[in-house]
Design a protein around this motif. Sequence first.
Motif, PDB file in Angstrom:
ATOM      1  N   THR A 132      -2.080   0.891   0.205  1.00 53.85           N
ATOM      2  CA  THR A 132      -1.868   1.654   1.430  1.00 53.85           C
ATOM      3  C   THR A 132      -0.514   2.355   1.315  1.00 53.85           C
ATOM      4  O   THR A 132       0.322   2.012   0.466  1.00 53.85           O
ATOM      5  N   GLN A 133      -0.289   3.329   2.180  1.00 56.81           N
ATOM      6  CA  GLN A 133       1.005   4.013   2.162  1.00 56.81           C
ATOM      7  C   GLN A 133       2.131   3.054   2.542  1.00 56.81           C
ATOM      8  O   GLN A 133       3.240   3.152   2.011  1.00 56.81           O
ATOM      9  N   GLN A 136       3.051   1.223  -0.546  1.00 55.84           N
ATOM     10  CA  GLN A 136       3.833   2.084  -1.426  1.00 55.84           C
ATOM     11  C   GLN A 136       5.255   2.235  -0.902  1.00 55.84           C
ATOM     12  O   GLN A 136       6.219   2.258  -1.680  1.00 55.84           O
ATOM     13  N   GLU A 174      -2.775   5.457  -3.713  1.00 57.45           N
ATOM     14  CA  GLU A 174      -3.138   5.533  -2.295  1.00 57.45           C
ATOM     15  C   GLU A 174      -4.490   6.189  -2.057  1.00 57.45           C
ATOM     16  O   GLU A 174      -5.009   6.154  -0.935  1.00 57.45           O
TER      17      GLU A 174
END
Length: 252
Positions: A132-133, A136, A174
């Motif tokens: 997922t962002q 990250q 992502e």
Amino acid sequence: MRDRNSRLDTGRGTVSFAQYRYERAAKAVAKLIIATVAAAAIITGALFGLGRIAHWGPFAPGIPEARYSAQSWNTIVVNRWHRIPDDYPAPELTQLANGQQVDSRIYPELQRMFDTMRADGLDPEVTAGYRTQDEQRQIMSDRIFLYENQGMSAKDAEREAGRLVAIPGTSEHEIGLAVDLNAVGAADAEANQQVYDWLAANAWQYGFILRYPDGKTDVTGNQYEPWHYRYVGADVAKDIHDHGITLEEYAR
């Protein structure tokens, strides 16, 4: 002058004039607060929208969107110069035996490739799949924190982290189409190298390309990563392999 102890009939019973004046002032303040919050929300929304369109201001992502269409999902070019589009659909994911996840569309070829690798005496695994962002972002924050602990300034730490970690919103992980591949355990350098050598020679036959080849940093924006493979489909992978080019060069 009305006495503060005077009584008024408000329709809800008789109250003192002082109480009536207090209640009226409280209602006026509440209406003012509501109106202020609503106005702030409208202004913020407008600025955010304009920022995303014009790519300016503190509300803007600052990086242009990658080109995307559902028909060519496998060739989307996400890198430090092109972020994941706002309308990119959340991938349908398949979970692997070790808990990692990938876009379900790449799973059949990934599994077929692993079956062949195991038949050839290798023991590969996906050490990093979909992120997922937020995940990250955490990786980026951890890297910055590490550099700051080594004595770098916040600015230098952020710059150095950006060389090794994809900016949140620009990582192929992502979108679920990229995988980091190593030998199981990822601790044996020789076993890892055997995996890398096999992939470099054969991964294209299963629709995967070495995403960040050696000597192509100026094109891909990333340093050489022999473990990072990206699914692009069999035909595209063959073309990229045969011509010795990158996904960026193919998509031009």
